[in-house]
Design a protein around this motif. Structure first.
Motif, mmCIF file in Angstrom:
data_model
loop_
_atom_site.group_PDB
_atom_site.id
_atom_site.type_symbol
_atom_site.label_atom_id
_atom_site.label_comp_id
_atom_site.label_asym_id
_atom_site.label_seq_id
_atom_site.Cartn_x
_atom_site.Cartn_y
_atom_site.Cartn_z
ATOM 1 N N LEU A 22 0.829 -1.209 0.000
ATOM 2 C CA LEU A 22 0.000 0.000 0.000
ATOM 3 C C LEU A 22 0.861 1.256 0.000
ATOM 4 O O LEU A 22 0.626 2.198 -0.775
ATOM 5 N N HIS A 23 1.862 1.278 0.854
ATOM 6 C CA HIS A 23 2.675 2.483 0.995
ATOM 7 C C HIS A 23 3.695 2.618 -0.129
ATOM 8 O O HIS A 23 4.053 3.734 -0.504
ATOM 9 N N LEU A 24 4.153 1.491 -0.692
ATOM 10 C CA LEU A 24 5.041 1.567 -1.848
ATOM 11 C C LEU A 24 4.291 2.087 -3.072
ATOM 12 O O LEU A 24 4.890 2.672 -3.967
ATOM 13 N N GLY A 25 2.977 1.870 -3.087
ATOM 14 C CA GLY A 25 2.174 2.409 -4.176
ATOM 15 C C GLY A 25 2.179 3.922 -4.206
ATOM 16 O O GLY A 25 2.006 4.541 -5.256
ATOM 17 N N GLY A 26 2.389 4.552 -3.034
ATOM 18 C CA GLY A 26 2.516 6.000 -2.951
ATOM 19 C C GLY A 26 1.213 6.726 -3.141
ATOM 20 O O GLY A 26 0.195 6.141 -3.548
ATOM 21 N N PRO A 27 1.209 8.035 -2.883
ATOM 22 C CA PRO A 27 0.001 8.849 -3.068
ATOM 23 C C PRO A 27 -0.267 9.094 -4.548
ATOM 24 O O PRO A 27 0.632 8.986 -5.387
ATOM 25 N N ASP A 28 -1.500 9.467 -4.862
ATOM 26 C CA ASP A 28 -1.857 9.756 -6.251
ATOM 27 C C ASP A 28 -1.171 11.012 -6.764
ATOM 28 O O ASP A 28 -0.955 11.162 -7.967
ATOM 29 N N THR A 29 -0.847 11.930 -5.863
ATOM 30 C CA THR A 29 -0.336 13.234 -6.272
ATOM 31 C C THR A 29 1.148 13.242 -6.621
ATOM 32 O O THR A 29 1.627 14.193 -7.225
ATOM 33 N N VAL A 30 1.878 12.201 -6.266
ATOM 34 C CA VAL A 30 3.310 12.158 -6.565
ATOM 35 C C VAL A 30 3.701 10.733 -6.932
ATOM 36 O O VAL A 30 3.601 9.819 -6.110
ATOM 37 N N THR A 31 4.135 10.537 -8.167
ATOM 38 C CA THR A 31 4.751 9.266 -8.557
ATOM 39 C C THR A 31 6.215 9.478 -8.918
ATOM 40 O O THR A 31 7.028 8.577 -8.775
ATOM 41 N N ALA A 32 6.535 10.671 -9.411
ATOM 42 C CA ALA A 32 7.908 10.992 -9.797
ATOM 43 C C ALA A 32 8.284 12.359 -9.249
ATOM 44 O O ALA A 32 7.469 13.276 -9.247
ATOM 45 N N ILE A 33 9.497 12.484 -8.768
ATOM 46 C CA ILE A 33 10.018 13.770 -8.309
ATOM 47 C C ILE A 33 10.632 14.530 -9.479
ATOM 48 O O ILE A 33 10.535 15.748 -9.573
ATOM 49 N N ALA A 34 11.247 13.792 -10.386
ATOM 50 C CA ALA A 34 11.840 14.377 -11.590
ATOM 51 C C ALA A 34 11.495 13.480 -12.772
ATOM 52 O O ALA A 34 11.118 12.317 -12.604
ATOM 53 N N LEU A 35 11.633 14.022 -13.974
ATOM 54 C CA LEU A 35 11.276 13.247 -15.164
ATOM 55 C C LEU A 35 12.115 11.992 -15.298
ATOM 56 O O LEU A 35 11.649 10.980 -15.832
ATOM 57 N N GLU A 36 13.339 12.046 -14.796
ATOM 58 C CA GLU A 36 14.201 10.865 -14.885
ATOM 59 C C GLU A 36 13.615 9.675 -14.131
ATOM 60 O O GLU A 36 13.890 8.521 -14.480
ATOM 61 N N ASP A 37 12.806 9.940 -13.107
ATOM 62 C CA ASP A 37 12.198 8.844 -12.347
ATOM 63 C C ASP A 37 11.283 7.999 -13.220
ATOM 64 O O ASP A 37 11.155 6.785 -13.011
ATOM 65 N N ASN A 38 10.635 8.622 -14.203
ATOM 66 C CA ASN A 38 9.743 7.874 -15.084
ATOM 67 C C ASN A 38 10.499 6.853 -15.920
ATOM 68 O O ASN A 38 9.946 5.807 -16.276
#
Length: 609
Positions: A22-38
Motif C-alpha cells: 500500500l505504501h510503496l504504491g505511494g500517493p496519487d499526487t506524486v509518482t515521480a520527483i523528476a522526469l528521470e524517475d519515469n
C-alpha cells in the motif's frame, strides 16, 4: 509466549505484510520527483514483482489456518493494485512510451498513382491542397470573461490536442487555426488561466497517477482497491481478537486507520480534480451534473472553506530575480568567501543572499500577451518563422510608438543572444536607477530583466540552447564591475553603496571609444557596452520604457520557444516558470515551427471541442 499467542502473532505478521505494498504504491499526487524517475519504470516493475512475491510468500506461510485470512486477502488485493497503478503511471509517462502513444496512424495520403492516371486521361489537373487561409477566430466575443468551468474545459481540450508538443510532434494548420482563433480574442488574464490549467494537466500526466486513474479501467480498479481496504478494516473490527496482544491490536488499528485516511484523501482529490470536471463538462450528459460541477468548483476556489485550492494551485506565480549590480554590492568579504569555499557552502549561501522573488502581476501578463498576439497576427509562414527566431530586432523595427530605433539594432542584431541579454540587463538597470518616473513599463522591464538573468545564471539548462557562453561572459562582467567598485566606490570614505549611486558613477564614465578597441577581446565583459546602450536608450526620452519592455518580451519569447520541451516539462515539478507559460502560449498563437503540415483533404478536421 503460548502456542495460541505465537499463532496469533504469526497471523498478524502476515496481515501486516500487504501494508508495505500500500505504501510503496505511494500517493496519487506524486509518482515521480523528476522526469528521470519515469525512465526507471523497469526497476519499479521488478520491485513490484519482488514485493508481491514476498508478501504472497508470507501470506502462503499462514494459509489456511490463519484467523485473518479474509482481511489479509483484501489488503493484498488493494496494495497490489496501488503499486501497479504507480508502475503503470511511470511507464506511460516515460518519454519513449509517451511519444509512441501520441504518434498518429500511418497515412499514405491521396492515391498519387490513381490521380496521375486520371490526369493523363482527362488532361486537366485540380489541386486538392487548400490555399493559404486567413486566421479566423471562433466567433467568441472580444475579451469575453471565462468562468472556471470553461477554463478547465478549454484547457483539457488543448491539452488533449497539443500534448504532443512535449515530444516535438508537429501539428496541422487546422490545429493552429483553432487555437489561434480561441486565444486571439481572449483577455490576457483568461488566456493565462487556460494556459495554467493546461500546464497542470501536463504536470499530472508526467508526475502523478492522474492519467492512469482517470480512465474507465482506472476507476474500476480504484473502486476495487478502496472497497478492499474498507472491507479489510471492517473484517478486522468485527473479528474476535482473543489471543492477540493488546499492543499488537493497537498497532494494527493504527496501520488500518492510516491506510483508510490516505484512501479517503485520495478519493476526495480524485473527485475534485480538474480531470473529473473536464470529463463531466465534455460529456453529453453534463447538463444533468450542473449542481455537482458547481460544488466541485466551489471546493477548488480560493474562497473555499475547505482550503483545497492550495492543493490545486496552478503554479507558484513567482518570478525569481537576480541582479548583477545588487549581487556584486552584497558580495561577501574575501576572507568569508575563502572560509565558505572550504566548507562547500558558498554557492548555497550566495543563492540565499542574491535572489529576490517578485510576485507575478496580471498587468505584466497583459503586456506579454499583447506583444505575442501582435506578432501572431501575420498568417505568412516565412514571416512567422522570422518572428519566432527574433530576439529583439522585430520589436525594435515594429515598435508600437513608431519610434526610429535603428541605432539600437546593433545591440541585438550584431551580438549573440547571451551577450544581448546581459547588455540589456545592464542598460535596463542603469536607466531604471536614473529614472524615477512611475511607469508600469519601467517596472515590467526591471522585473523581466532580473528574471531573465536569473534563468541564465541559476537555470542554465533552460537557457543552454540560446545563451552559449553566457555564464563565462557574466563572470567576466562581474570581475570588471568588482574592480570598478573597488577603485571608485569602496575606497571612498563614507561612500554611498547603493545601486542608484553605482549606476550614476558608471554612467559618468566616458564611452566615446568602444571597450573592445581599448581592451581587446580577451575578456568577455560587457559592462561598459551596457553603459553605451543605456546612453542610447536615454535618447528615446518618453518612449524609452515602452520600447525596452517590448525588447524584453521578445528576449523572453525567444528563449521560451527555443528551449527544449523536455526542460519546460522538468520545471513543472518545481512550481513552474513564467517562461513555460510563454512557451505554451506561443505555440497556441502559432508562433512555433511545429506547424508544418500542408492542409489538404487528409489534414482537415472539424473541431472536437
Amino acid at each position: 509466549m503460548s502456542d495460541s499467542e505465537a499463532n496469533a502473532y504469526g497471523d498478524l505478521l502476515a496481515f501486516w505484510a500487504p501494508f508495505l505494498l500500500l505504501h510503496l504504491g505511494g500517493p496519487d499526487t506524486v509518482t515521480a520527483i523528476a522526469l528521470e524517475d519515469n525512465e526507471l519504470w523497469g526497476r519499479h516493475l521488478l520491485n513490484l514483482l519482488c514485493q508481491v512475491g514476498a508478501a504472497g510468500y508470507v501470506f502462503y506461510q499462514s494459509f489456511p489456518n490463519s484467523t485473518l485470512i479474509v482481511p489479509t486477502i483484501l489488503l493484498f488485493i488493494g496494495g497490489t493494485i496501488k503499486y501497479i497503478e504507480r508502475t503503470c503511471a511511470l511507464y506511460f509517462a516515460s518519454f519513449s512510451k509517451f511519444r509512441r502513444s501520441l504518434l498518429p496512424p500511418a497515412d499514405a495520403g491521396p492515391n498519387y498513382a490513381e490521380k496521375m492516371e486520371q490526369i493523363a486521361a482527362t488532361g486537366s489537373f485540380h489541386s486538392t491542397v487548400e490555399p493559404p487561409y486567413f486566421l479566423l477566430h471562433d466567433g467568441a466575443e472580444e475579451g469575453q470573461i471565462l468562468d472556471d468551468r470553461t477554463v478547465i474545459k478549454e484547457a483539457f481540450f488543448y491539452f488533449t490536442t497539443f500534448k504532443g508538443i512535449l515530444v516535438d510532434l508537429i501539428f496541422s494548420h487546422q490545429d493552429r487555426r483553432d487555437s489561434y482563433g480561441f486565444f486571439s480574442v481572449r483577455a490576457a488574464k483568461d488566456a493565462f488561466r487556460v494556459i495554467e490549467a493546461e500546464l497542470n494537466f501536463f504536470y499530472d500526466v508526467l508526475y502523478t497517477k492522474a492519467a492512469i486513474v482517470h480512465r474507465p479501467t482506472g476507476y474500476l480498479f480504484r473502486a476495487i482497491s478502496f472497497g478492499s481496504i474498507v472491507a479489510a478494516f471492517a473484517c478486522f473490527y468485527v473479528l474476535n481478537k482473543h489471543g492477540f496482544h493488546e499492543y499488537d491490536i493497537q498497532i494494527t488499528y493504527a496501520l488500518l486507520l492510516g491506510a483508510l485516511s490516505l484512501e479517503f484523501v485520495a478519493l476526495g482529490l480524485l473527485i475534485c480534480s480538474d480531470w473529473t470536471i473536464a470529463k463531466i463538462v465534455t460529456s453529453e450528459e453534463h447538463r444533468r451534473s450542473e449542481s455537482f460541477i458547481k460544488f466541485l468548483l466551489m471546493v477548488k476556489s480560493e474562497s473555499s472553506p475547505f482550503a483545497l485550492h492550495m492543493i490545486y494551485a496552478r503554479w507558484s506565480r513567482s518570478l525569481f530575480q537576480y541582479n548583477l549590480i545588487e549581487f556584486q554590492l552584497r558580495k561577501w568579504p574575501e576572507w568569508i568567501e575563502k572560509i565558505l569555499a572550504l566548507i562547500s557552502l558558498g554557492e548555497w549561501l550566495e543563492d540565499l543572499k542574491s535572489e529576490r522573488v517578485e510576485a507575478y502581476s496580471e498587468n505584466l501578463g497583459e503586456l506579454i500577451f499583447d506583444e505575442l498576439k501582435r506578432k501572431a497576427e501575420t498568417s505568412l509562414l516565412e514571416e512567422r518563422k522570422q518572428i519566432c527566431s527574433a530576439r529583439g530586432e522585430w520589436a525594435l523595427k515594429n515598435t508600437k510608438t513608431g519610434q526610429d530605433c535603428q541605432n539600437l539594432l546593433p545591440f541585438v542584431r550584431d551580438v549573440d543572444y547571451g551577450k544581448s541579454l546581459l547588455l540589456w540587463h545592464i542598460a535596463t538597470e542603469l536607466c531604471y536607477n536614473k529614472d524615477e518616473s512611475e511607469n508600469n513599463h519601467r517596472k515590467f522591464s526591471k522585473v523581466l530583466s532580473d528574471y531573465m538573468l536569473h534563468l541564465m545564471i541559476k537555470e542554465p539548462d533552460l537557457m543552454s540552447v540560446v545563451v552559449g557562453i553566457g555564464q563565462i561572459r557574466f563572470r567576466d562582467t562581474c570581475a570588471e564591475l568588482d574592480r570598478f567598485l573597488s577603485q571608485y566606490i569602496f575606497n571612498e570614505s563614507n561612500a554611498n553603496r547603493t545601486e542608484k549611486y553605482v549606476c550614476k558613477e558608471l554612467l559618468s564614465v566616458p564611452t566615446t571609444v568602444t571597450p573592445v578597441d581599448v581592451k581587446g577581446d580577451r575578456s568577455k565583459s560587457v559592462l561598459f557596452d551596457g553603459c553605451i546602450l543605456a546612453k542610447e536608450l536615454e535618447e528615446l526620452q518618453e518612449n524609452k520604457w515602452e520600447i525596452v519592455s517590448e525588447v524584453w518580451v521578445e528576449l523572453l519569447a525567444h528563449a521560451a520557444i527555443n528551449c527544449r520541451p523536455y526542460m519546460h516539462a522538468q520545471q513543472l515539478s518545481k512550481g513552474g516558470e513564467l517562461i513555460a507559460l510563454v512557451w505554451l502560449l506561443m505555440a497556441h498563437l502559432g508562433l512555433s515551427e511545429q506547424f508544418q503540415i500542408d492542409r489538404g483533404h487528409a489534414n482537415t478536421r472539424a473541431s472536437q471541442r
